[in-house]
Design a protein around this motif. Structure first.
Motif, PDB file in Angstrom:
ATOM      1  N   MET A   1     -22.400  20.732 -66.747  1.00  0.00           N
ATOM      2  CA  MET A   1     -22.946  20.895 -68.081  1.00  0.00           C
ATOM      3  C   MET A   1     -21.830  21.222 -69.064  1.00  0.00           C
ATOM      4  O   MET A   1     -21.023  22.098 -68.793  1.00  0.00           O
ATOM      5  N   ASP A   3     -21.958  22.860 -71.796  1.00  0.00           N
ATOM      6  CA  ASP A   3     -22.098  24.176 -72.401  1.00  0.00           C
ATOM      7  C   ASP A   3     -21.738  25.306 -71.447  1.00  0.00           C
ATOM      8  O   ASP A   3     -21.871  26.464 -71.779  1.00  0.00           O
ATOM      9  N   GLU A   4     -21.313  24.953 -70.222  1.00  0.00           N
ATOM     10  CA  GLU A   4     -20.957  25.956 -69.229  1.00  0.00           C
ATOM     11  C   GLU A   4     -19.574  25.688 -68.676  1.00  0.00           C
ATOM     12  O   GLU A   4     -19.089  24.556 -68.687  1.00  0.00           O
ATOM     13  N   CYS A   5     -18.964  26.741 -68.201  1.00  0.00           N
ATOM     14  CA  CYS A   5     -17.612  26.679 -67.660  1.00  0.00           C
ATOM     15  C   CYS A   5     -17.639  27.314 -66.264  1.00  0.00           C
ATOM     16  O   CYS A   5     -18.164  28.420 -66.112  1.00  0.00           O
ATOM     17  N   ARG A   6     -17.082  26.632 -65.277  1.00  0.00           N
ATOM     18  CA  ARG A   6     -17.051  27.168 -63.908  1.00  0.00           C
ATOM     19  C   ARG A   6     -15.803  28.035 -63.747  1.00  0.00           C
ATOM     20  O   ARG A   6     -14.691  27.611 -64.041  1.00  0.00           O
ATOM     21  N   ARG A  14     -18.959  31.050 -60.252  1.00  0.00           N
ATOM     22  CA  ARG A  14     -19.976  31.399 -61.251  1.00  0.00           C
ATOM     23  C   ARG A  14     -19.828  30.447 -62.419  1.00  0.00           C
ATOM     24  O   ARG A  14     -18.773  29.847 -62.609  1.00  0.00           O
ATOM     25  N   THR A  15     -20.844  30.354 -63.218  1.00  0.00           N
ATOM     26  CA  THR A  15     -20.733  29.623 -64.477  1.00  0.00           C
ATOM     27  C   THR A  15     -20.988  30.598 -65.610  1.00  0.00           C
ATOM     28  O   THR A  15     -21.800  31.519 -65.489  1.00  0.00           O
ATOM     29  N   VAL A  16     -20.258  30.392 -66.685  1.00  0.00           N
ATOM     30  CA  VAL A  16     -20.426  31.206 -67.893  1.00  0.00           C
ATOM     31  C   VAL A  16     -20.521  30.254 -69.080  1.00  0.00           C
ATOM     32  O   VAL A  16     -20.046  29.118 -69.002  1.00  0.00           O
ATOM     33  N   PRO A  17     -21.113  30.695 -70.164  1.00  0.00           N
ATOM     34  CA  PRO A  17     -21.156  29.834 -71.343  1.00  0.00           C
ATOM     35  C   PRO A  17     -19.739  29.492 -71.816  1.00  0.00           C
ATOM     36  O   PRO A  17     -18.846  30.342 -71.801  1.00  0.00           O
ATOM     37  N   THR A  18     -19.534  28.250 -72.206  1.00  0.00           N
ATOM     38  CA  THR A  18     -18.243  27.820 -72.726  1.00  0.00           C
ATOM     39  C   THR A  18     -17.844  28.718 -73.903  1.00  0.00           C
ATOM     40  O   THR A  18     -18.674  29.040 -74.748  1.00  0.00           O
ATOM     41  N   SER A  20     -16.780  31.828 -73.530  1.00  0.00           N
ATOM     42  CA  SER A  20     -16.953  33.245 -73.194  1.00  0.00           C
ATOM     43  C   SER A  20     -15.610  33.933 -73.059  1.00  0.00           C
ATOM     44  O   SER A  20     -14.653  33.362 -72.541  1.00  0.00           O
ATOM     45  N   ARG A  57     -11.970  26.704 -67.522  1.00  0.00           N
ATOM     46  CA  ARG A  57     -12.428  26.134 -66.260  1.00  0.00           C
ATOM     47  C   ARG A  57     -11.479  26.510 -65.126  1.00  0.00           C
ATOM     48  O   ARG A  57     -10.267  26.432 -65.261  1.00  0.00           O
TER      49      ARG A  57
END
Length: 70
Positions: A1, A3-6, A14-18, A20, A57
Motif C-alpha cells: 500500500m 500509504d504505508e511503510c514497512r 510492522r507497517t506504519v503510515p508513510t 511517520s 522503508r
C-alpha cells in the motif's frame, strides 16, 4: 500500500503510515517516551531527533526500555 511503510521493530515486521516519525511510532506502540532509548539502523538516535526523523522503508528500529535500579 502506498500509504504505508514497512519497517522492522525489535526484529518484527510492522507497517506504519508513510511519513511517520520515530516519535509517532513510539506513540503508536504505546511506549513511554521518557523511558526508552532508540537505535535506528544500528545507530543510537538522539532524543532531540525523534520528532523530525521520518521512518523509511526497511528501517530497523530497536526500542530499549530504560530500567532504574540500585
Amino acid at each position: 500500500m502506498p500509504d504505508e511503510c514497512r519497517i522492522y521493530v525489535n526484529g518484527k515486521e510492522r507497517t506504519v503510515p508513510t511519513g511517520s516519525s520515530v516519535l509517532d511510532l513510539l506513540q503508536l506502540l504505546g511506549y513511554p517516551v521518557k523511558m526508552v532509548l532508540i537505535e535506528l539502523n544500528k545507530e543510537v538516535l538522539p532524543r532531540r531527533e525523534w520528532a523530525e526523523r521520518r521512518l523509511e522503508r526497511d528501517d530497523r528500529v530497536e526500542i530499549l526500555r530504560v530500567v532504574a535500579g540500585g
